[in-house]
Design an enzyme around this catalytic site. Structure first.
Site, mmCIF file in Angstrom:
data_model
loop_
_atom_site.group_PDB
_atom_site.id
_atom_site.type_symbol
_atom_site.label_atom_id
_atom_site.label_comp_id
_atom_site.label_asym_id
_atom_site.label_seq_id
_atom_site.Cartn_x
_atom_site.Cartn_y
_atom_site.Cartn_z
ATOM 1 N N CYS A 174 -8.185 -2.059 4.204
ATOM 2 C CA CYS A 174 -8.102 -3.239 5.077
ATOM 3 C C CYS A 174 -9.449 -3.619 5.660
ATOM 4 O O CYS A 174 -9.669 -4.754 6.015
ATOM 5 C CB CYS A 174 -7.174 -2.979 6.258
ATOM 6 S SG CYS A 174 -5.670 -2.193 5.816
ATOM 7 N N LYS A 192 -15.501 -9.713 7.505
ATOM 8 C CA LYS A 192 -14.491 -10.585 6.882
ATOM 9 C C LYS A 192 -15.149 -11.839 6.326
ATOM 10 O O LYS A 192 -14.619 -12.467 5.414
ATOM 11 C CB LYS A 192 -13.417 -10.964 7.901
ATOM 12 C CG LYS A 192 -12.533 -9.797 8.330
ATOM 13 C CD LYS A 192 -11.449 -9.516 7.304
ATOM 14 C CE LYS A 192 -10.650 -8.275 7.673
ATOM 15 N NZ LYS A 192 -9.880 -7.742 6.541
ATOM 16 N N GLU A 241 2.227 1.696 -3.414
ATOM 17 C CA GLU A 241 1.162 2.225 -4.264
ATOM 18 C C GLU A 241 1.002 3.730 -4.047
ATOM 19 O O GLU A 241 0.844 4.507 -4.993
ATOM 20 C CB GLU A 241 -0.148 1.490 -3.937
ATOM 21 C CG GLU A 241 -1.300 1.866 -4.854
ATOM 22 C CD GLU A 241 -2.627 1.239 -4.413
ATOM 23 O OE1 GLU A 241 -2.612 0.368 -3.503
ATOM 24 O OE2 GLU A 241 -3.665 1.653 -4.947
ATOM 25 N N GLU A 297 -16.191 -10.713 3.079
ATOM 26 C CA GLU A 297 -15.034 -10.447 2.216
ATOM 27 C C GLU A 297 -14.465 -11.728 1.612
ATOM 28 O O GLU A 297 -14.176 -11.786 0.421
ATOM 29 C CB GLU A 297 -13.947 -9.724 3.015
ATOM 30 C CG GLU A 297 -12.787 -9.256 2.159
ATOM 31 C CD GLU A 297 -11.638 -8.691 2.984
ATOM 32 O OE1 GLU A 297 -11.467 -9.108 4.137
ATOM 33 O OE2 GLU A 297 -10.910 -7.841 2.459
ATOM 34 N N GLU A 318 -14.340 -12.247 -6.382
ATOM 35 C CA GLU A 318 -13.021 -11.919 -6.935
ATOM 36 C C GLU A 318 -11.878 -12.412 -6.037
ATOM 37 O O GLU A 318 -10.723 -12.361 -6.433
ATOM 38 C CB GLU A 318 -12.907 -10.415 -7.186
ATOM 39 C CG GLU A 318 -12.984 -9.521 -5.963
ATOM 40 C CD GLU A 318 -14.405 -9.095 -5.603
ATOM 41 O OE1 GLU A 318 -15.349 -9.808 -5.989
ATOM 42 O OE2 GLU A 318 -14.558 -8.065 -4.917
ATOM 43 N N SER A 357 -7.105 1.990 -2.109
ATOM 44 C CA SER A 357 -5.895 1.234 -2.457
ATOM 45 C C SER A 357 -6.309 -0.099 -3.064
ATOM 46 O O SER A 357 -7.222 -0.757 -2.587
ATOM 47 C CB SER A 357 -5.074 0.990 -1.197
ATOM 48 O OG SER A 357 -4.140 -0.031 -1.433
ATOM 49 N N GLU A 371 0.830 -1.199 0.000
ATOM 50 C CA GLU A 371 0.000 0.000 0.000
ATOM 51 C C GLU A 371 0.866 1.251 0.000
ATOM 52 O O GLU A 371 0.557 2.247 -0.661
ATOM 53 C CB GLU A 371 -0.925 -0.022 1.236
ATOM 54 C CG GLU A 371 -2.292 0.555 0.994
ATOM 55 C CD GLU A 371 -3.262 0.207 2.117
ATOM 56 O OE1 GLU A 371 -4.023 -0.764 1.967
ATOM 57 O OE2 GLU A 371 -3.266 0.895 3.152
ATOM 58 N N CYS A 389 -10.412 -2.217 14.449
ATOM 59 C CA CYS A 389 -10.737 -3.649 14.503
ATOM 60 C C CYS A 389 -10.995 -4.141 15.916
ATOM 61 O O CYS A 389 -11.767 -5.071 16.124
ATOM 62 C CB CYS A 389 -9.606 -4.457 13.921
ATOM 63 S SG CYS A 389 -9.218 -3.946 12.251
#
Lengths: 639, 400
Positions: free
Chosen positions: A335, A394, A311, A397, A402, A355, A308, A566
């Site tokens: 994240c 999560k 990037e 996710e 993908e 990102s 990241e 988190c």
């Protein structure tokens, strides 16, 4: 007394927020009230409930929650106020006169008992078959008030079908007692607004837009509603049975990665005080349960920082030097899957700012089924990859279509802290008593920078530690005392920081040196960063960016969907309060300070993976294939 | 104007009044004097709760807030009331003048009529009426030449929820939210419509104010009783020859009303609508007054042919449906009371359990969040108490 400052729709669930006065002089002083014939001095405007707390008197509550605005709907906290005909809900009554309060009169006790009886009469199910058995506020109240039967009967059939459509959250409205904490969480705390009361009278229930299943509305899966539900009306979608099956199957190679936040919180599930890290005890317990390998998600957190951060540098170079108008800045962290889905729904026009680096969970997922499988000669088909996360999003996710860049489903199951604790207990293990052990190779221990990903501001701090060292060649410790970037820490909703990079430069390490032809353009530059946690705060920042305000000039912004980051995730132990979250944060930062290795780029395993596997370096072709992803423009309408 | 105006008799509300009279009188006075006049009159809210109007206005008048509101509660949802409709249809000048007077007194420049959803057909004529008031400068800027006094009225429609007659639920509804009562305190006088100090008055209260401004508080106080001054519009319905809207002074006996409307063989009178209390023959000498049998205007008469448990069931079904559903005692409590009524009907009950339900009703009266849940047990408790011979001895039959 205009206490409704913020007129955003829908306000119905936000009746008159009474702000707790903290500065006595500012609100005009104190007032003396009588509680149970004892005089107590309280700040003007204090609720009766808080005044009672100050006086050491306990009042039962259900709809009240420290994180949420006042509802006053369950009525369990009623008290007698002299001179008033009716009982008053202590959570919703601001003290503005020298009143006399009685908290335990026959009328009060009878009313509370009646209210519990009424709730139980409509609360479907039995405690012993409930996921919240032993941690249910309704059950506790029934116990406290000595309920020994169903005075007004008990429903014998569910009234509503269970909504299992979501990967993350299961809604069982037959267990709902309509405290509306979830509604206030969703609308006020998170400003997502998926849940609302529907129907009137006895048909009232909590539902979604057009009563659609949760998977078909703009739920971001943050699970904050689960954390605040007093019963099991909302719970996470628990995959532990499938995980047990995999563990019991000798053909399967079951690996687990553990995120930083569960370790700082799982102690609460074992009756310990919040804020005790059980990292290495957890490693042993997981091995004993039967996981073949236990990995540290912090490793891919470190990897995230490299990817990241790289990037970001590329984006900055293209935009500032190349004057490339197509580059989107500020760059947003990616994240938090709750945040990602929030952006996809609410600000899809800003997806290019996100990102492209995957979250640490998903990076690990694709590395396990590629790098690790190759290195250890395991057939990726036989690997079952589990992720212990503080998070319900999560679960969604890892099921995104993908997320299969390894050729397989990168992460098979997302498991919450609560579910992990359940599995540990089921295996007959008392976690706090476990001996300590280390994480498994080839990923080993990770840095403290990866660890602090668990707290709001942590990703930013980790990134800053690495970026300043990469660019200036100085040590982070020389710039920030003890390498602690305190400006991005803490629970302020939105944090902002400017980091002057100075004139002393380089040498830029070989890992990224080749990315841009020269680095002079960063001389004297000031890096502007911001941190927001909770999507309500994210919304403020996004609206400011839209309006071209201060945050639109930032270079890098960390967003976390959950309040506190988190550590306050939707998969963490229940209950959650500001105090509990503070203790979890302290545990995380203390563990970071205790480590030798505190910067992502210094993690030897990171260096190794770029030497052995991702040989073309960060943001290269292979890293893009495995470690980066793309997003979906969802908007507010789902077909 | 809307329909052919029926000539109605009455000493206060239906007494002579010319449009704008009250406004003119008010504008000639100091605001404090208007409040004093109202206090003199001892007028209390006509919607049912009976809060002193002068006190309500004083709190808002004393507020330094820049924006304040006057809301006319024309939701008229209580089963058995229809007097506000009569006022709006036949005497809109009284209501609107009252709102302008309120606006002047408390320093508001905007008034809102929250009109019952079912009264949609009244809306157009009322809008026209407001337009004619604007033409005569009874609304708009510098009303009747009074410098700096601007006031206008808009009409907003309800959507049929009973709860929206409760003033804070009404405000929520006006703000575009789900109609649910707010926590009180703070009251609307402090934190009302969009957080601003707001006066919410019943249609009839505002109409009475217009008269008081013209004729004085003393005059008003001459009607009614000591504690319940003035007269009251009663919506009388049920088993009688001449149902309708009557203006009678407070203090009138129920038996006088029965005579007036030609009711025969009366068994029960429900005073105050579904949320009121039901009285039996031995109680017909009670008087209608805030201090005795209080009502927002609804009087329902039942003769000997009626079955009390049926009546009770009807009321309780209404509350089960019309509770807003937010607070526990009201949402579930009413369901339990209705279950009890059905048990009695089927004969499958124990006195012990009915006692428990009455006890529960008493809890609902004190523990519910708003007036709805606090008053919905009234018919349950009063009918079971006042008609226990019929209900529990089988004399009236509860199996049909």
């Amino acid at each position: 007394m205009d206490s409704r400052k913020d007129y955003r729709a829908p306000l119905s669930q936000q009746p008159l927020t009474i702000e707790k006065p903290t500065d006595l002089t500012a609100i005009g002083g104190t007032i003396t009230v009588e509680i149970n014939e004892k005089k107590v001095v309280v700040p003007l405007g204090t609720t009766i409930l808080d005044a009672c707390k100050m006086a050491g008197i306990s009042i039962p509550t259900l709809c009240h929650h420290e994180d949420l605005c006042i509802a006053g709907v369950c009525r369990i906290c009623v008290v007698e106020v002299e001179g008033m005909r009716t009982l008053q809900a202590s959570c919703a009554f601001p003290i503005t006169a020298p009143i006399k309060i009685k908290t335990s009169t026959p009328m009060v006790r009878k009313a509370r008992r009646h209210i519990i009886d009424l709730m139980l009469s409509e609360h479907y199910g039995e405690c012993y078959s409930c996921v919240r058995n032993g941690n249910c506020e309704l059950q506790n109240l029934a116990k406290e008030y000595g309920v020994d039967g169903y005075t007004f009967g008990h429903v014998d059939k569910p009234r509503y079908e269970i909504d299992r459509s979501s990967y993350a959250v299961i809604r069982d409205m037959s267990k709902c007692i309509l405290c509306k904490r979830c509604v206030r969480t969703c609308i006020d705390l998170q400003e997502v607004g998926v849940l609302e009361s529907i129907g009137r009278g006895d048909m009232t229930h909590i539902s979604t837009f057009l009563e659609k299943p949760l998977s078909d509305v703009i739920c971001i899966n943050c699970g904050q509603c689960i954390n605040r539900c007093p019963t099991a009306a909302l719970r996470a979608n628990d995959p532990s049975d499938e995980i047990w099956r995999a563990i019991d199957d000798p053909k399967k190679h079951v690996v687990i990665q553990t995120a930083p936040s569960p370790r700082a919180a799982i102690c609460e599930e074992f009756g310990m005080e919040a804020g005790t890290s059980l990292t290495q005890e957890l490693n042993t317990a997981l091995k004993r349960i039967g996981f073949d390998k236990v990995f540290d998600t912090n490793f891919t957190a470190d990897l995230t920082i490299i990817e990241e951060g790289t990037e970001l540098i590329i984006r900055l170079y293209k935009a500032l030097v190349g004057k490339d108008a197509s580059v989107s800045l500020p760059q947003f962290t990616s994240c938090s899957p709750g945040w990602v889905k929030y952006l996809e729904h609410y600000y899809p026009e800003y997806l290019d700012n996100l990102s492209s680096a995957k979250s640490p969970q998903q990076m690990f997922g694709s590395l396990i089924k590629t790098f690790y499988a190759q290195k250890n000669g395991v057939n990726p088909e036989d690997i079952v990859s589990v992720a212990l996360m503080p998070c319900s999003a999560k679960k969604f996710e890892c099921n995104r279509p993908e997320m299969a860049d390894s050729g397989y489903k990168d992460v098979d199951y997302g498991l919450t802290t609560r579910e992990m604790a359940k599995m540990i207990k089921e295996a007959g293990i008392n976690l706090p008593e476990m001996p300590k052990s280390h994480f498994d190779d080839p990923f080993g221990e990770a840095s403290g920078a990866g660890l602090i990903f668990g707290a709001t501001g942590g990703v930013m701090e980790a990134a800053i530690r690495t970026i300043v060292e990469f660019i200036t060649g100085a040590k982070a410790e020389d710039i920030f005392a003890n390498a602690n970037v305190v400006d991005v820490r803490g629970f302020d909703g939105i944090k902002y920081m400017e980091i002057p990079l100075g004139d002393k430069f380089g040498p830029v390490p070989g890992l990224i040196a080749h990315l841009v032809p020269n680095w002079d353009w960063l001389k004297g530059a000031t890096l502007k960063v911001a941190v927001a946690h909770g999507t309500a705060n994210a919304k403020k920042v996004m609206d400011d960016i839209k309006a071209g305000g201060k945050f639109s000039e930032c270079h890098f912004i960390e967003f976390m969907a959950c309040p506190g980051g988190c550590l306050g995730g939707g998969g963490q132990p229940i209950p959650t309060t500001p105090e509990i979250r503070m203790k979890r944060a302290q545990a995380i930062y203390a563990e970071d300070e205790s480590l030798e290795l505190r910067k992502s780029h210094e993690n030897p395993h990171i260096t190794k993976i770029y030497e052995e596997f991702l040989t073309e370096g960060p943001c290269s072709h292979l890293s893009h294939k495995l470690l980066h992803t793309h997003y979906v423009k969802r908007g507010k309408y789902i077909i | 104007m809307i329909m052919e105006k029926t000539k109605r008799e009455g000493s206060v509300i239906f007494s002579e009044y010319k449009r704008g009279e009250g406004i003119k009188a008010a504008l000639g006075k100091k605001r404090e004097d208007i409040l004093l006049e109202l206090r003199e009159s001892k007028i209390k809210g006509r919607g049912g709760a009976g809060f002193p109007t002068a006190t309500k206005w004083m709190v808002v008048a004393a507020s330094t807030a820049e924006i304040k509101y006057v809301i006319c509660n024309a939701d008229e949802g209580e089963p058995g009331t229809f007097k506000d409709r009569v006022l709006l249809v036949d005497y809109p000048e009284l209501v609107f003048d009252g709102m302008v007077i309120a606006g002047y007194t408390i320093g508001a420049s905007r008034g809102i009529v929250y009109l019952r959803g079912e009264y949609e057909y009244v809306r157009k004529p009322l809008e026209d009426y407001l337009e004619s008031m604007r033409k005569d400068n009874l609304l708009g800027n510098n009303i009747l030449g009074k410098d700096g006094f601007d006031f206008d009225i808009t009409i907003r429609m309800g959507s049929g929820a009973y709860i929206c007659g409760e003033e804070t639920a009404l405000i929520e509804s006006l703000e575009g939210n789900r109609g649910e009562a707010r926590n009180k305190p703070p009251y609307p006088v402090n934190t009302g419509f969009f957080g601003r100090p707001t006066v919410v008055n019943n249609v009839e209260t505002l109409a009475a104010v217009s008269h008081i401004l013209v004729k004085g508080g003393d005059w008003f106080r001459q009607h009614g009783t000591d504690k319940s001054t003035g007269s009251k519009l009663f919506s009388i319905s049920g088993d009688c020859e001449k149902p309708g809207v009557y203006e009678l002074p407070w203090g009138t006996k129920l038996s006088e009303i029965l005579f007036l409307v030609g009711a025969k063989n009366t068994k029960a009178i429900q005073v105050g609508g579904a949320s009121g209390i039901c009285l039996n023959k031995t109680q017909f000498d009670r008087t209608l007054a805030y201090e005795d049998a209080a009502t927002g205007g609804s009087i329902m008469i039942f003769n000997e042919s009626r079955n009390m448990i049926h009546i009770l069931k009807n009321f309780m079904e209404f509350f089960v449906e019309e509770s807003c559903g937010q607070c526990t005692p009201c949402r579930i409590g009413n369901v339990k009371l209705l279950e009890g009524v059905k048990m009695i009907q089927s004969g499958e009950y124990t006195f012990d359990y009915i006692e428990k339900l009455i006890d529960l009703g008493r809890t609902m009266q004190v523990a519910s969040k708003c007036g709805l849940g606090q008053s919905s047990p009234n018919p349950f408790i009063s009918i079971l108490e006042n008609f226990k011979d019929e209900i529990f001895n089988g004399n009236g039959g509860y199996n049909g």
